[in-house]
Design a protein around this motif. Structure first.
Motif, PDB file in Angstrom:
ATOM      1  N   ARG A  14       9.479 -60.448   6.428  1.00  0.00           N
ATOM      2  CA  ARG A  14       9.516 -59.975   5.038  1.00  0.00           C
ATOM      3  C   ARG A  14       8.791 -58.657   4.888  1.00  0.00           C
ATOM      4  NH1 ARG A  14       6.315 -63.399   1.921  1.00  0.00           N
ATOM      5  NH2 ARG A  14       6.959 -62.153   0.122  1.00  0.00           N
ATOM      6  N   LEU A  15       7.640 -58.550   5.529  1.00  0.00           N
ATOM      7  CA  LEU A  15       6.852 -57.331   5.417  1.00  0.00           C
ATOM      8  C   LEU A  15       7.571 -56.149   6.058  1.00  0.00           C
ATOM      9  CD1 LEU A  15       4.266 -55.939   4.562  1.00  0.00           C
ATOM     10  CD2 LEU A  15       3.178 -56.751   6.676  1.00  0.00           C
ATOM     11  N   ARG A  16       8.193 -56.378   7.190  1.00  0.00           N
ATOM     12  CA  ARG A  16       8.906 -55.296   7.874  1.00  0.00           C
ATOM     13  C   ARG A  16      10.043 -54.749   6.995  1.00  0.00           C
ATOM     14  NH1 ARG A  16       8.562 -53.966  12.997  1.00  0.00           N
ATOM     15  NH2 ARG A  16       7.638 -55.983  13.570  1.00  0.00           N
ATOM     16  N   ARG A  17      10.789 -55.668   6.384  1.00  0.00           N
ATOM     17  CA  ARG A  17      11.897 -55.245   5.519  1.00  0.00           C
ATOM     18  C   ARG A  17      11.396 -54.484   4.293  1.00  0.00           C
ATOM     19  NH1 ARG A  17      13.762 -60.572   6.680  1.00  0.00           N
ATOM     20  NH2 ARG A  17      12.991 -61.280   4.647  1.00  0.00           N
ATOM     21  N   ALA A  18      10.327 -55.008   3.675  1.00  0.00           N
ATOM     22  CA  ALA A  18       9.816 -54.365   2.458  1.00  0.00           C
ATOM     23  C   ALA A  18       9.249 -52.977   2.751  1.00  0.00           C
ATOM     24  CB  ALA A  18       8.747 -55.261   1.824  1.00  0.00           C
ATOM     25  N   LEU A  19       8.533 -52.828   3.857  1.00  0.00           N
ATOM     26  CA  LEU A  19       7.978 -51.518   4.212  1.00  0.00           C
ATOM     27  C   LEU A  19       9.089 -50.538   4.561  1.00  0.00           C
ATOM     28  CD1 LEU A  19       4.889 -52.619   6.352  1.00  0.00           C
ATOM     29  CD2 LEU A  19       4.824 -51.445   4.143  1.00  0.00           C
ATOM     30  N   ALA A  20      10.092 -51.015   5.284  1.00  0.00           N
ATOM     31  CA  ALA A  20      11.207 -50.140   5.654  1.00  0.00           C
ATOM     32  C   ALA A  20      11.928 -49.632   4.409  1.00  0.00           C
ATOM     33  CB  ALA A  20      12.171 -50.880   6.563  1.00  0.00           C
ATOM     34  N   ALA A  21      12.080 -50.489   3.408  1.00  0.00           N
ATOM     35  CA  ALA A  21      12.723 -50.075   2.164  1.00  0.00           C
ATOM     36  C   ALA A  21      11.923 -49.003   1.441  1.00  0.00           C
ATOM     37  CB  ALA A  21      12.917 -51.297   1.258  1.00  0.00           C
ATOM     38  N   ASP A  22      10.624 -48.961   1.758  1.00  0.00           N
ATOM     39  CA  ASP A  22       9.719 -47.960   1.170  1.00  0.00           C
ATOM     40  C   ASP A  22       9.563 -46.739   2.072  1.00  0.00           C
ATOM     41  OD1 ASP A  22       8.757 -48.142  -1.351  1.00  0.00           O
ATOM     42  OD2 ASP A  22       6.823 -49.020  -0.833  1.00  0.00           O
ATOM     43  N   GLY A  23      10.256 -46.739   3.210  1.00  0.00           N
ATOM     44  CA  GLY A  23      10.151 -45.630   4.150  1.00  0.00           C
ATOM     45  C   GLY A  23       8.905 -45.675   5.013  1.00  0.00           C
ATOM     46  N   ARG A  24       8.374 -46.879   5.230  1.00  0.00           N
ATOM     47  CA  ARG A  24       7.156 -47.025   6.034  1.00  0.00           C
ATOM     48  C   ARG A  24       7.425 -47.946   7.221  1.00  0.00           C
ATOM     49  NH1 ARG A  24       3.892 -44.899   1.961  1.00  0.00           N
ATOM     50  NH2 ARG A  24       4.695 -45.469  -0.109  1.00  0.00           N
ATOM     51  N   LEU A  25       6.547 -47.876   8.208  1.00  0.00           N
ATOM     52  CA  LEU A  25       6.727 -48.641   9.449  1.00  0.00           C
ATOM     53  C   LEU A  25       5.719 -49.779   9.539  1.00  0.00           C
ATOM     54  CD1 LEU A  25       7.226 -45.822  12.121  1.00  0.00           C
ATOM     55  CD2 LEU A  25       8.984 -47.340  11.196  1.00  0.00           C
ATOM     56  N   LEU A  26       6.160 -50.896  10.106  1.00  0.00           N
ATOM     57  CA  LEU A  26       5.249 -51.972  10.491  1.00  0.00           C
ATOM     58  C   LEU A  26       5.130 -51.955  12.005  1.00  0.00           C
ATOM     59  CD1 LEU A  26       3.538 -54.494   9.868  1.00  0.00           C
ATOM     60  CD2 LEU A  26       5.633 -55.850  10.137  1.00  0.00           C
ATOM     61  N   ARG A  27       3.925 -51.815  12.493  1.00  0.00           N
ATOM     62  CA  ARG A  27       3.676 -51.833  13.936  1.00  0.00           C
ATOM     63  C   ARG A  27       2.870 -53.092  14.259  1.00  0.00           C
ATOM     64  NH1 ARG A  27       5.473 -47.192  15.997  1.00  0.00           N
ATOM     65  NH2 ARG A  27       5.430 -45.286  14.739  1.00  0.00           N
ATOM     66  N   THR A  28       3.444 -53.960  15.089  1.00  0.00           N
ATOM     67  CA  THR A  28       2.783 -55.219  15.439  1.00  0.00           C
ATOM     68  C   THR A  28       2.179 -55.127  16.833  1.00  0.00           C
ATOM     69  OG1 THR A  28       4.892 -56.113  16.212  1.00  0.00           O
ATOM     70  CG2 THR A  28       4.238 -56.630  13.952  1.00  0.00           C
ATOM     71  N   HIS A  29       1.115 -55.874  17.032  1.00  0.00           N
ATOM     72  CA  HIS A  29       0.358 -55.817  18.280  1.00  0.00           C
ATOM     73  C   HIS A  29       0.154 -57.238  18.792  1.00  0.00           C
ATOM     74  CE1 HIS A  29      -0.730 -51.547  17.525  1.00  0.00           C
ATOM     75  NE2 HIS A  29      -0.597 -51.936  16.266  1.00  0.00           N
ATOM     76  N   ASP A  30       0.520 -57.461  20.054  1.00  0.00           N
ATOM     77  CA  ASP A  30       0.399 -58.777  20.654  1.00  0.00           C
ATOM     78  C   ASP A  30      -0.912 -58.898  21.420  1.00  0.00           C
ATOM     79  OD1 ASP A  30       1.422 -61.337  20.964  1.00  0.00           O
ATOM     80  OD2 ASP A  30       3.408 -60.571  21.477  1.00  0.00           O
ATOM     81  N   ALA A  31      -1.183 -60.112  21.895  1.00  0.00           N
ATOM     82  CA  ALA A  31      -2.412 -60.408  22.647  1.00  0.00           C
ATOM     83  C   ALA A  31      -3.653 -60.046  21.839  1.00  0.00           C
ATOM     84  CB  ALA A  31      -2.421 -59.690  23.993  1.00  0.00           C
ATOM     85  N   VAL A  32      -3.605 -60.320  20.540  1.00  0.00           N
ATOM     86  CA  VAL A  32      -4.765 -60.135  19.672  1.00  0.00           C
ATOM     87  C   VAL A  32      -5.399 -61.485  19.371  1.00  0.00           C
ATOM     88  CG1 VAL A  32      -5.608 -59.246  17.470  1.00  0.00           C
ATOM     89  CG2 VAL A  32      -3.740 -58.068  18.646  1.00  0.00           C
ATOM     90  N   THR A  33      -4.562 -62.470  19.050  1.00  0.00           N
ATOM     91  CA  THR A  33      -5.074 -63.811  18.739  1.00  0.00           C
ATOM     92  C   THR A  33      -5.007 -64.743  19.942  1.00  0.00           C
ATOM     93  OG1 THR A  33      -2.903 -64.493  17.912  1.00  0.00           O
ATOM     94  CG2 THR A  33      -4.453 -63.583  16.315  1.00  0.00           C
ATOM     95  N   THR A  34      -4.209 -64.410  20.935  1.00  0.00           N
ATOM     96  CA  THR A  34      -4.148 -65.178  22.177  1.00  0.00           C
ATOM     97  C   THR A  34      -4.466 -64.268  23.351  1.00  0.00           C
ATOM     98  OG1 THR A  34      -1.778 -64.748  22.437  1.00  0.00           O
ATOM     99  CG2 THR A  34      -2.395 -66.758  21.270  1.00  0.00           C
ATOM    100  N   VAL A  35      -4.671 -64.867  24.524  1.00  0.00           N
ATOM    101  CA  VAL A  35      -4.937 -64.085  25.732  1.00  0.00           C
ATOM    102  C   VAL A  35      -3.626 -63.556  26.301  1.00  0.00           C
ATOM    103  CG1 VAL A  35      -5.981 -64.120  28.036  1.00  0.00           C
ATOM    104  CG2 VAL A  35      -6.982 -65.488  26.185  1.00  0.00           C
ATOM    105  N   VAL A  36      -2.695 -64.463  26.541  1.00  0.00           N
ATOM    106  CA  VAL A  36      -1.356 -64.106  26.999  1.00  0.00           C
ATOM    107  C   VAL A  36      -0.382 -64.418  25.869  1.00  0.00           C
ATOM    108  CG1 VAL A  36       0.472 -64.602  28.674  1.00  0.00           C
ATOM    109  CG2 VAL A  36      -1.921 -64.551  29.413  1.00  0.00           C
ATOM    110  N   PRO A  37       0.426 -63.464  25.442  1.00  0.00           N
ATOM    111  CA  PRO A  37       1.336 -63.710  24.323  1.00  0.00           C
ATOM    112  C   PRO A  37       2.338 -64.815  24.649  1.00  0.00           C
ATOM    113  CG  PRO A  37       1.129 -61.352  24.749  1.00  0.00           C
ATOM    114  CD  PRO A  37       0.468 -62.061  25.893  1.00  0.00           C
ATOM    115  N   PRO A  38       2.635 -65.698  23.691  1.00  0.00           N
ATOM    116  CA  PRO A  38       3.683 -66.694  23.900  1.00  0.00           C
ATOM    117  C   PRO A  38       4.996 -66.015  24.290  1.00  0.00           C
ATOM    118  CG  PRO A  38       2.466 -67.178  21.902  1.00  0.00           C
ATOM    119  CD  PRO A  38       1.993 -65.837  22.363  1.00  0.00           C
ATOM    120  N   GLY A  39       5.658 -66.571  25.284  1.00  0.00           N
ATOM    121  CA  GLY A  39       6.919 -66.005  25.732  1.00  0.00           C
ATOM    122  C   GLY A  39       6.798 -65.027  26.875  1.00  0.00           C
TER     123      GLY A  39
END
Length: 457
Positions: A111-136
């Motif tokens: 939802r956040l990615r879509r809403a920011l994109a509609a506003d002309g802004r980017l969502l940048r996500t970062h993995d391995a912040v809450t876990t050691v090895v990212p799921p998957g």
């Protein structure tokens, strides 16, 4: 002046925070933002204990940011609406946040990615912040996740980890942004009396002290109920006040059997996150159905109430449940015993126990709470799903002198040694001297009932 927003969720720290580091490096000014979303309350996760610990974490995070020239912006409302509003007001081009692994987190991110994109802004996500090895990141051939811990642990142990990041020296925050300010613990009712203090400062101090003083004994002592040799870091890991990656790196640097055992426990945390990420329905449904017909009705309700209140008549189980009520935390061995007793000896639905734990546990989260409950109930990833933990034998093994029981069931404190685990063996006036209930069920009867229900008699 360029501006970035960093949205804090379950990562309430300044040290080893990839999303914060990226936001600081990407712009001249950064908006550190936390949103108190009513959707979290409606989902049932806003318990007094977790709200109190959250208040501590946010207060400490704000203090750390102020030491670096900034401050934490706290808003209340829908996360997507608040983030977009703040980004618009600050003129931010992009928003940084950690990847979440629950169904709720995935939906929020989309939802956040879509809403920011509609506003002309980017969502940048970062993995391995809450876990050691990212799921998957590590999967077995032919499947999207590991269903057995040991092979997962072998793969996980060989994964290269990033170097923990230092906290930023300076965080410049735009002027003029409204903030509700961090909530206060003192304003909350229903908080467990012995609840630990939250926040990165306390969490990092606890990690350092435990590694230097107690880690060596962890390998042989982590199941010792009375010795209480565990790190007690789970609440800080749950809120992200301590980085799991940094904890693993520091433990490995120390080395030794105890540190290795500690790292293995941190791997269990990642293991459950990768199961939940692949199977989000396991938050409420059996990972592996055993066609259970859990007990219902007045008698089952009475047993469940006795279990919640720590009045089952089995001292080590009652001690664990009373510790939970007082501290909002429970020793890991106690969790196993309490969960096995409810689901197998009393044959009551694991979801009833999981709900009670989530009401009180400060470290309660969907991945670890629900999947550990399923492991204990035999509906999850346990390779021995029909094992039943005997609370008397377990008490004598892991609390041999009764120290844990005496601490939490003081009405039995006068009973010497291991006799404290079987007060029903007392007769006549000796038994009447102790204001403690008779067992809610005979262990042999409970075992027979469970085996019959699972078709194993």
């Amino acid at each position: 002046m360029t501006v970035s927003v960093v949205l804090f969720t379950s990562d309430l720290r300044l040290h080893d925070h990839p999303a914060l580091r990226a936001a600081v490096e990407a712009a001249d000014e950064v908006v550190p933002l936390f949103v108190r979303d009513p959707a979290v309350d409606r989902a049932g996760f806003a318990s007094p204990n977790r709200l109190a610990f959250l208040a501590d974490c946010l207060t400490d995070l704000d203090s750390g940011l102020r030491e670096r020239g900034g401050r934490l912006i706290v808003r209340g409302g829908d996360t997507v609406a608040e983030v977009c509003g703040v980004a618009r007001q600050a003129g931010a081009d992009e928003v940084h946040m950690a990847v979440g692994h629950s169904a709720f987190a995935h939906a929020r991110e989309a939802r956040l990615r879509r809403a920011l994109a509609a506003d002309g802004r980017l969502l940048r996500t970062h993995d391995a912040v809450t876990t050691v090895v990212p799921p998957g990141d590590i999967v077995p051939q032919g499947s999207d996740h590991y269903a057995v811990f040991t092979p997962y642990f072998r793969r996980w142990s060989g994964e290269p980890l990033r170097t923990p990041l230092p906290a930023p020296r300076k965080v410049r925050v735009p002027h003029g942004l409204r903030s509700e300010g961090p909530p206060a613990r003192a304003s909350l009712a229903g908080v467990s009396e012995g609840l630990a203090t939250g926040g990165e400062t306390v969490g990092r101090r606890r990690l350092g002290a435990w590694l230097s003083r107690h880690a060596d004994a962890y390998g042989t002592g982590h199941d010792d109920l009375g010795g209480d040799a565990t790190s007690r870091l789970s609440p800080y890991l749950h809120f992200g006040a301590v980085s799991a990656t940094e904890a693993v790196q520091r433990a490995r640097s120390r080395g030794g059997q105890g540190a290795e055992a500690f790292v293995r426990q941190l791997c269990w945390r990642d293991f459950h996150h990768q199961v939940l990420a692949a199977r989000p329905e396991t938050a409420t449904e059996d990972y592996r159905s055993r066609a259970d017909h859990w007990r219902r009705g007045e008698e089952a309700e009475a047993d469940l109430r006795a279990w919640r209140e720590g009045r089952t008549g089995y001292p080590v189980v009652d001690a664990a449940m009373r510790q939970l009520a007082h501290e909002g935390w429970m020793h890991n061995r106690g969790r196993l015993l309490a969960a096995s007793f409810l689901t197998k000896t009393l044959y009551i639905d694991w979801r009833e126990g999981a709900r009670h734990f989530l009401d009180l546990l400060v470290d309660g989260d969907i991945a670890n709470n629900q999947l550990n409950w399923q492991w204990a109930a035999g509906t999850g990833t346990d390779t021995r799903p029909h094992r039943v933990l005997n609370p008397v034998l377990q008490g004598k093994r892991y609390d041999p002198d009764g120290a844990y029981v005496r601490r939490w069931v003081p009405e039995l404190a006068e009973l010497p040694g291991a006799r404290i685990h079987e007060p029903w063996r007392l007769k006549g006036q000796d038994r009447a001297a102790y204001d403690y209930p008779e067992p809610v069920v005979d262990l042999a009867d409970g075992l027979a009932r469970f085996r019959h229900a699972r078709g194993r008699d």
